[in-house]
Scaffold this motif. Sequence first.
Motif, short mmCIF file in Angstrom:
data_model
loop_
_atom_site.label_atom_id
_atom_site.label_comp_id
_atom_site.label_asym_id
_atom_site.label_seq_id
_atom_site.Cartn_x
_atom_site.Cartn_y
_atom_site.Cartn_z
N TRP A 2 -16.96 13.74 27.89
CA TRP A 2 -17.98 14.76 28.08
C TRP A 2 -19.04 14.25 29.05
CZ3 TRP A 2 -17.60 19.54 25.93
CH2 TRP A 2 -16.66 19.71 24.91
N THR A 3 -19.43 15.10 29.99
CA THR A 3 -20.56 14.81 30.87
C THR A 3 -21.57 15.93 30.68
OG1 THR A 3 -19.62 16.01 32.74
CG2 THR A 3 -19.04 13.66 32.55
N GLY A 4 -22.63 15.93 31.45
CA GLY A 4 -23.65 16.97 31.34
C GLY A 4 -23.13 18.37 31.58
N GLU A 5 -22.03 18.49 32.32
CA GLU A 5 -21.46 19.80 32.64
C GLU A 5 -20.35 20.22 31.68
OE1 GLU A 5 -21.14 17.29 35.43
OE2 GLU A 5 -23.29 17.65 35.51
N GLY A 6 -19.98 19.38 30.75
CA GLY A 6 -18.87 19.67 29.84
C GLY A 6 -17.82 18.59 29.94
N SER B 125 -14.99 16.37 31.55
CA SER B 125 -14.74 15.95 32.93
C SER B 125 -13.40 15.22 33.01
CB SER B 125 -15.85 15.03 33.43
OG SER B 125 -15.51 14.49 34.69
#
Length: 114
Positions: free
Chosen positions: A83-87, A89
């Motif tokens: 998970w990254t800040g955008e969902g 990855s």
Amino acid sequence: MVLRPPVEPMLAQARDTVPAPGALPGRLVFQPKSDGYRALLFTAPVRLQSRRSSLTQAPFPELVHAAAGLPEGLVLDGELVVWTGEGMSFEALQRRAAAGHRSAPRLAEELPAT
């Protein structure tokens, strides 16, 4: 019976339509496709197996550590994601999977896998 790797996982099958209510016995449950890698986790000793039967625990030390306290003989089957800040990855997951022994601990901190 204790399962040990390699184990061939069952794979999802794509369908064009959703079965009508009552078409199948039991209850239907749907899950969205995660943007990750299919993995099997075995305990005692902890081993992480890819869908294609490769052992892949070295790039994911945080998962090995987290699984160390699980009961012996347990097998978990699921999707490995980052998970990254955008969902989720997939690019970050690929980076993690390619990590060598020296960079794996640092990447486990920066881009932890779930």
